[in-house]
Design a protein around this motif. Structure first.
Motif, PDB file in Angstrom:
ATOM      1  N   SER A  90      -0.721   3.606   7.951  1.00 51.02           N
ATOM      2  CA  SER A  90      -1.118   5.057   7.820  1.00 51.02           C
ATOM      3  C   SER A  90      -0.006   5.727   7.050  1.00 51.02           C
ATOM      4  N   ALA A  91       1.192   5.413   7.475  1.00 48.67           N
ATOM      5  CA  ALA A  91       2.298   6.145   6.470  1.00 48.67           C
ATOM      6  C   ALA A  91       2.169   5.410   4.986  1.00 48.67           C
ATOM      7  N   ASN A  92       1.883   4.443   4.897  1.00 54.51           N
ATOM      8  CA  ASN A  92       1.756   3.866   3.412  1.00 54.51           C
ATOM      9  C   ASN A  92       0.722   4.380   2.677  1.00 54.51           C
ATOM     10  N   ASN A  93      -0.570   4.515   3.582  1.00 52.36           N
ATOM     11  CA  ASN A  93      -1.575   5.001   2.916  1.00 52.36           C
ATOM     12  C   ASN A  93      -1.310   6.705   2.431  1.00 52.36           C
ATOM     13  N   PHE A  94      -0.577   7.340   3.383  1.00 50.22           N
ATOM     14  CA  PHE A  94      -0.303   8.783   3.155  1.00 50.22           C
ATOM     15  C   PHE A  94       0.659   8.801   1.832  1.00 50.22           C
ATOM     16  N   ARG A  95       1.596   7.890   1.609  1.00 53.01           N
ATOM     17  CA  ARG A  95       2.549   7.892   0.543  1.00 53.01           C
ATOM     18  C   ARG A  95       1.675   7.493  -0.620  1.00 53.01           C
ATOM     19  N   ALA A  96       0.727   6.675  -0.643  1.00 53.56           N
ATOM     20  CA  ALA A  96      -0.096   6.172  -1.864  1.00 53.56           C
ATOM     21  C   ALA A  96      -0.753   7.434  -2.626  1.00 53.56           C
ATOM     22  N   LEU A  97      -1.284   8.083  -1.540  1.00 53.16           N
ATOM     23  CA  LEU A  97      -2.145   9.398  -1.877  1.00 53.16           C
ATOM     24  C   LEU A  97      -1.246  10.522  -2.386  1.00 53.16           C
ATOM     25  N   ARG A  98      -0.007  10.554  -1.801  1.00 56.59           N
ATOM     26  CA  ARG A  98       1.057  11.573  -2.357  1.00 56.59           C
ATOM     27  C   ARG A  98       1.271  11.091  -3.557  1.00 56.59           C
ATOM     28  N   LYS A  99       1.558   9.755  -4.051  1.00 55.01           N
ATOM     29  CA  LYS A  99       2.074   9.487  -5.196  1.00 55.01           C
ATOM     30  C   LYS A  99       0.954  10.041  -6.219  1.00 55.01           C
ATOM     31  N   LYS A 100      -0.341  10.150  -5.936  1.00 56.44           N
ATOM     32  CA  LYS A 100      -1.255  10.456  -6.701  1.00 56.44           C
ATOM     33  C   LYS A 100      -1.594  11.968  -6.816  1.00 56.44           C
ATOM     34  N   GLY A 101      -0.659  12.774  -6.172  1.00 58.49           N
ATOM     35  CA  GLY A 101      -0.615  14.159  -6.229  1.00 58.49           C
ATOM     36  C   GLY A 101      -1.421  14.841  -5.056  1.00 58.49           C
ATOM     37  N   ILE A 102      -1.858  13.965  -4.044  1.00 61.52           N
ATOM     38  CA  ILE A 102      -2.742  14.301  -3.028  1.00 61.52           C
ATOM     39  C   ILE A 102      -2.039  14.370  -1.643  1.00 61.52           C
ATOM     40  N   THR A 103      -1.883  15.483  -0.887  1.00 64.21           N
ATOM     41  CA  THR A 103      -1.329  15.666   0.324  1.00 64.21           C
ATOM     42  C   THR A 103      -2.436  15.707   1.474  1.00 64.21           C
ATOM     43  N   VAL A 104      -2.608  14.858   2.384  1.00 64.18           N
ATOM     44  CA  VAL A 104      -3.606  14.992   3.388  1.00 64.18           C
ATOM     45  C   VAL A 104      -2.807  15.948   4.365  1.00 64.18           C
ATOM     46  N   ARG A 105      -3.773  17.289   4.810  1.00 60.53           N
ATOM     47  CA  ARG A 105      -3.012  18.150   5.497  1.00 60.53           C
ATOM     48  C   ARG A 105      -2.752  17.647   7.218  1.00 60.53           C
ATOM     49  N   LYS A 106      -3.556  16.744   7.630  1.00 57.62           N
ATOM     50  CA  LYS A 106      -3.419  16.406   8.830  1.00 57.62           C
ATOM     51  C   LYS A 106      -3.065  14.856   9.050  1.00 57.62           C
ATOM     52  N   THR A 107      -2.123  14.577  10.132  1.00 55.01           N
ATOM     53  CA  THR A 107      -1.746  13.266   9.991  1.00 55.01           C
ATOM     54  C   THR A 107      -2.874  12.417  10.798  1.00 55.01           C
ATOM     55  N   ILE A 108      -3.536  13.244  11.806  1.00 49.91           N
ATOM     56  CA  ILE A 108      -4.631  12.671  12.473  1.00 49.91           C
ATOM     57  C   ILE A 108      -5.597  12.134  11.608  1.00 49.91           C
ATOM     58  N   ASP A 109      -5.841  12.862  10.540  1.00 51.50           N
ATOM     59  CA  ASP A 109      -7.023  12.284   9.512  1.00 51.50           C
ATOM     60  C   ASP A 109      -6.552  10.840   8.904  1.00 51.50           C
ATOM     61  N   VAL A 110      -5.126  10.909   8.537  1.00 50.29           N
ATOM     62  CA  VAL A 110      -4.609   9.791   7.891  1.00 50.29           C
ATOM     63  C   VAL A 110      -4.950   8.643   8.871  1.00 50.29           C
ATOM     64  N   ILE A 111      -4.716   8.856  10.337  1.00 49.29           N
ATOM     65  CA  ILE A 111      -4.598   7.665  10.998  1.00 49.29           C
ATOM     66  C   ILE A 111      -6.175   7.024  11.370  1.00 49.29           C
TER      67      ILE A 111
END
Length: 135
Positions: A77-98
């Motif tokens: 999940s942390a890696n997926n969040f980081r991968a999206l952030r590198k594309k300029g996308i920030t997911v608002r809720k950690t639960i959604d990433v999980i």
């Protein structure tokens, strides 16, 4: 099996007709449906009336309840969040990433009505219940 997010359950229990709640209504009882433990918490904590809570609790516990978070999913999940952030996308809720990561790792389509999941479909191969339900 299809994983149903709280965004759909909340509309379903509130009687808000959406394409997603119609899909849920159509598959309940005819296709395997699962709910994440944390989604179970999100949905049930929103009930104010005890009778409605009891009805929802009974329905939701009749489904396959899955534990969505363990150490490997936390790390992915942390890696997926980081991968999206590198594309300029920030997911608002950690639960959604999980939730998205759990579904990706287990190849389970996700039924949702939350735009935060869209980057997971586009960039990380999250299965879309509208497309992948019949596979």
């Amino acid at each position: 099996m299809i994983f149903v997010d709280s965004s759909v359950w909340i509309d379903y229990f509130n009687g808000n007709p959406t394409p997603e709640t119609e899909t849920l209504d159509a598959i309940l009882g005819s296709s395997p449906v699962c709910i994440g433990d944390i989604v179970l918490t999100e949905v049930l904590q929103g009930f104010r009336n005890d009778k409605d809570f009891d009805t929802a609790n009974e329905l939701l516990l009749s489904l396959n309840v899955v534990n969505v978070l363990d150490t490997p999913i936390a790390l992915k999940s942390a890696n997926n969040f980081r991968a999206l952030r590198k594309k300029g996308i920030t997911v608002r809720k950690t639960i959604d990433v999980i939730i998205a990561t759990y579904c990706i790792e287990n190849s389970i389509p996700l039924l949702h009505s939350d735009k935060d999941f869209m980057p997971f479909h586009k960039y990380l191969n999250l299965l879309d219940s509208r497309v992948d339900l019949c596979t």
